[in-house]
Write an enzyme that holds these catalytic residues in place. Structure first.
Site, PDB file in Angstrom:
ATOM      1  N   SER A 107       0.854  -1.182   0.000  1.00 39.25           N
ATOM      2  CA  SER A 107       0.000   0.000   0.000  1.00 39.25           C
ATOM      3  C   SER A 107       0.896   1.241   0.000  1.00 39.25           C
ATOM      4  O   SER A 107       1.614   1.487   0.970  1.00 39.25           O
ATOM      5  CB  SER A 107      -0.898   0.000   1.245  1.00 39.25           C
ATOM      6  OG  SER A 107      -1.297   1.337   1.531  1.00 39.25           O
ATOM      7  N   SER A 147     -13.502   2.320   0.786  1.00 37.85           N
ATOM      8  CA  SER A 147     -13.422   0.856   0.913  1.00 37.85           C
ATOM      9  C   SER A 147     -14.087   0.168  -0.275  1.00 37.85           C
ATOM     10  O   SER A 147     -13.567  -0.826  -0.795  1.00 37.85           O
ATOM     11  CB  SER A 147     -14.019   0.378   2.236  1.00 37.85           C
ATOM     12  OG  SER A 147     -15.378   0.687   2.349  1.00 37.85           O
ATOM     13  N   ASP A 179     -22.881   1.179  -2.241  1.00 30.83           N
ATOM     14  CA  ASP A 179     -21.530   1.685  -2.474  1.00 30.83           C
ATOM     15  C   ASP A 179     -20.792   0.860  -3.524  1.00 30.83           C
ATOM     16  O   ASP A 179     -20.190   1.399  -4.457  1.00 30.83           O
ATOM     17  CB  ASP A 179     -20.721   1.670  -1.171  1.00 30.83           C
ATOM     18  CG  ASP A 179     -21.341   2.543  -0.104  1.00 30.83           C
ATOM     19  OD1 ASP A 179     -22.305   3.272  -0.416  1.00 30.83           O
ATOM     20  OD2 ASP A 179     -20.864   2.493   1.045  1.00 30.83           O
ATOM     21  N   TYR A 229     -29.275   4.061  14.637  1.00 27.24           N
ATOM     22  CA  TYR A 229     -29.603   3.459  13.339  1.00 27.24           C
ATOM     23  C   TYR A 229     -30.566   2.303  13.528  1.00 27.24           C
ATOM     24  O   TYR A 229     -31.540   2.159  12.803  1.00 27.24           O
ATOM     25  CB  TYR A 229     -28.340   2.963  12.616  1.00 27.24           C
ATOM     26  CG  TYR A 229     -27.415   4.084  12.253  1.00 27.24           C
ATOM     27  CD1 TYR A 229     -27.746   4.967  11.225  1.00 27.24           C
ATOM     28  CD2 TYR A 229     -26.224   4.281  12.933  1.00 27.24           C
ATOM     29  CE1 TYR A 229     -26.919   6.011  10.887  1.00 27.24           C
ATOM     30  CE2 TYR A 229     -25.382   5.324  12.602  1.00 27.24           C
ATOM     31  CZ  TYR A 229     -25.730   6.191  11.589  1.00 27.24           C
ATOM     32  OH  TYR A 229     -24.910   7.235  11.269  1.00 27.24           O
TER      33      TYR A 229
HETATM   34  P1  ADP Z   1     -14.944   4.849   3.710  1.00 19.96           P
HETATM   35  O1  ADP Z   1     -16.163   5.585   4.139  1.00 19.96           O
HETATM   36  O2  ADP Z   1     -13.957   5.758   3.049  1.00 19.96           O
HETATM   37  O3  ADP Z   1     -15.268   3.633   2.917  1.00 19.96           O
HETATM   38  P2  ADP Z   1     -14.057   2.873   5.570  1.00 19.96           P
HETATM   39  O4  ADP Z   1     -13.661   2.939   6.984  1.00 19.96           O
HETATM   40  O5  ADP Z   1     -15.193   2.003   5.191  1.00 19.96           O
HETATM   41  O6  ADP Z   1     -14.255   4.368   5.069  1.00 19.96           O
HETATM   42  O7  ADP Z   1     -12.832   2.375   4.695  1.00 19.96           O
HETATM   43  C1  ADP Z   1     -11.550   2.937   4.883  1.00 19.96           C
HETATM   44  C2  ADP Z   1     -10.525   1.820   4.949  1.00 19.96           C
HETATM   45  O8  ADP Z   1     -10.305   1.296   3.623  1.00 19.96           O
HETATM   46  C3  ADP Z   1      -9.182   2.305   5.398  1.00 19.96           C
HETATM   47  O9  ADP Z   1      -9.079   2.277   6.814  1.00 19.96           O
HETATM   48  C4  ADP Z   1      -8.240   1.295   4.748  1.00 19.96           C
HETATM   49  O10 ADP Z   1      -8.202   0.090   5.475  1.00 19.96           O
HETATM   50  C5  ADP Z   1      -8.924   1.032   3.422  1.00 19.96           C
HETATM   51  N1  ADP Z   1      -8.449   1.983   2.394  1.00 19.96           N
HETATM   52  C6  ADP Z   1      -9.170   2.880   1.710  1.00 19.96           C
HETATM   53  N2  ADP Z   1      -8.400   3.600   0.864  1.00 19.96           N
HETATM   54  C7  ADP Z   1      -7.142   3.149   1.035  1.00 19.96           C
HETATM   55  C8  ADP Z   1      -5.881   3.492   0.464  1.00 19.96           C
HETATM   56  N3  ADP Z   1      -5.754   4.465  -0.442  1.00 19.96           N
HETATM   57  N4  ADP Z   1      -4.796   2.800   0.878  1.00 19.96           N
HETATM   58  C9  ADP Z   1      -4.900   1.826   1.798  1.00 19.96           C
HETATM   59  N5  ADP Z   1      -6.056   1.468   2.369  1.00 19.96           N
HETATM   60  C10 ADP Z   1      -7.160   2.100   2.003  1.00 19.96           C
HETATM   61 MG    MG Z   2     -16.501   2.057   3.656  1.00 19.53          MG
END
Ligand code: ADP
Ligand code: MG
Length: 379
Positions: A67, A126, A171, A221
């Site tokens: 990553s 995500s 999503d 919720y």
């Molecule tokens: P969101 O609302 O943005 O989906 P989430 O908590 O569901 O928030 O997802 C975020 C998680 O997804 C991060 O904590 C990480 O584990 C993963 N993630 C998202 N974007 C990246 C990225 N660019 N690099 C690494 N992990 C990522």
């Molecule tokens: Mg998410």
């Protein structure tokens, strides 16, 4: 640096040579909030903020990931017992496992990825990550035989089974099916969908992130869902999708005032999604904006999932003459989505930044978004 260059360069330095590039996007939802679990409509689109991955099969049974954004590596096998400990890697592991569980083929690969979808801002980074890898594994190992609905479900099941998030399908659906300059009206009951052209001429879509998330006791919720289910049961229907205001008013005396308000919001919101689609077809952006404000009002006063900061953002938008503004997402913090005429954009951004900062001691984050393609191979 452009994502493509960044990802390709990191791949070369980590694994040598080059792989194949894939991307998928975060999403917005123009209107249709808390309608998904009531069998109603949502109206999302993929955005110009993406996760991009460079991937190459490695001839082993191991997956090696890097990553770029977190500057972390992870390696895992493809059996259920091989789940990695890092949360970010579990998204990719989950996608591999869910593909395999559905009879798809996945072999070892090396991959690096990076993104510009803000994390945890309500834009679903995500889902972008899941659908990028789901799309890639389908292309690399399965000759694209897995259909797009399954790709979305692979992402959703990843959230359920490997990340502890019990989300709906919106999503991942938006991420996989997203198309440039189009929003997608998704019927959450039948999963039928329709694309609506959404090319904004003279307007911009702007997210204003309050950067607050209120910690909530007594799971509001679940309580909202409970109210919806209570009313549906009283009306002897499966979900509020099948209710209208006349039916609701007929049982008003038999249900609690709170359940009445919650159901009223859901019934009105379902109609608003359909009205927004009609208005878009007529090119009537002013009406789209009015309906967004109506959604905010309903979320704040009837569904009661707003908070002071979000109501303040909405008030400022109104004062600045923003065409449409509302809470996007579950509520109690996060973003508002705003439809802003070009001519007032600069003033709105300056005003909202200054006023919000003056009251809450921190600036909101501003994200301009353009409706773009979802999961894809990048040439
Ligand atoms: P969101 O609302 O943005 O989906 P989430 O908590 O569901 O928030 O997802 C975020 C998680 O997804 C991060 O904590 C990480 O584990 C993963 N993630 C998202 N974007 C990246 C990225 N660019 N690099 C690494 N992990 C990522
Ligand atoms: Mg998410």
């Amino acid at each position: 640096m452009e994502l493509k260059t960044k990802v390709s360069e990191a791949f070369a330095s980590h694994f040598g040579g080059e792989g194949s590039l894939y991307a998928s996007a975060g999403r917005i939802n123009l209107i249709g909030e808390h309608t998904d679990y009531n069998g109603g409509f949502v109206f999302p689109g993929a955005i110009d903020k993406a996760i991009m991955a460079d991937i190459r099969p490695n001839g082993t049974d191991k997956v090696n990931l890097y990553s770029i954004d977190l500057d972390e590596s992870a390696s895992f096998g493809l059996n259920e017992a091989d789940a990695p400990s890092q949360q970010w890697a579990r998204y990719v592991f989950g996608v591999c496992r869910e593909t395999i569980k559905r009879g798809g083929s996945v072999k070892g690969f090396d991959a690096v990825f990076a993104g510009n979808v803000p994390l945890g801002a309500g834009l679903s980074s995500s889902a972008a990550l899941e659908s990028c890898f789901a799309f890639a594994l389908n292309d690399l190992f399965n000759g694209n035989t897995i259909d797009k609905f399954e790709l979305a479900k692979i992402g959703q099941s990843t959230e359920h089974n490997y990340c502890g998030v019990n989300c709906g399908i919106m999503d991942q659906f938006a991420s996989v099916f997203g198309k440039k300059d189009c929003l997608i009206r998704l019927d959450c009951r039948s999963l039928e969908f329709e694309y609506f052209p959404f090319k904004l001429d003279g307007y911009r879509l702007v997210l204003v992130d309050s950067v607050v998330k209120h910690e909530l006791v007594d799971s509001p919720y679940n309580k909202r869902r409970q109210s919806c289910e209570n009313v549906a049961r009283r009306l002897d229907i499966d979900t509020l999708r099948d209710a209208d205001m006349e039916m609701l008013d007929a049982v008003k005396a038999d249900i609690s005032a709170e359940d009445y308000m919650r159901a009223k919001f859901v019934i009105e919101e379902k109609e608003r999604v359909l009205d927004v689609c009609e208005a878009l077809n007529r090119g009537d952006i002013e009406t789209v904006g009015k309906l967004m404000y109506a959604t905010h009002h309903g979320l704040s006063k009837d569904y009661e999932v707003s908070c002071e900061e979000l109501d303040y953002l909405n008030d400022i938008a109104k004062e600045c003459g923003v065409t449409g503004s509302r809470i996007m997402g579950g509520g109690f913090g996060g973003c508002t989505i705003n439809l802003v005429a070009d001519g007032i954009y600069d003033n709105f951004i300056a005003t909202v930044t200054e006023k919000f900062n003056a009251r809450y001691g921190h600036q909101p984050k501003i994200y301009d978004v353009v409706i773009s393609d979802g999961a894809r191979r990048v040439e």
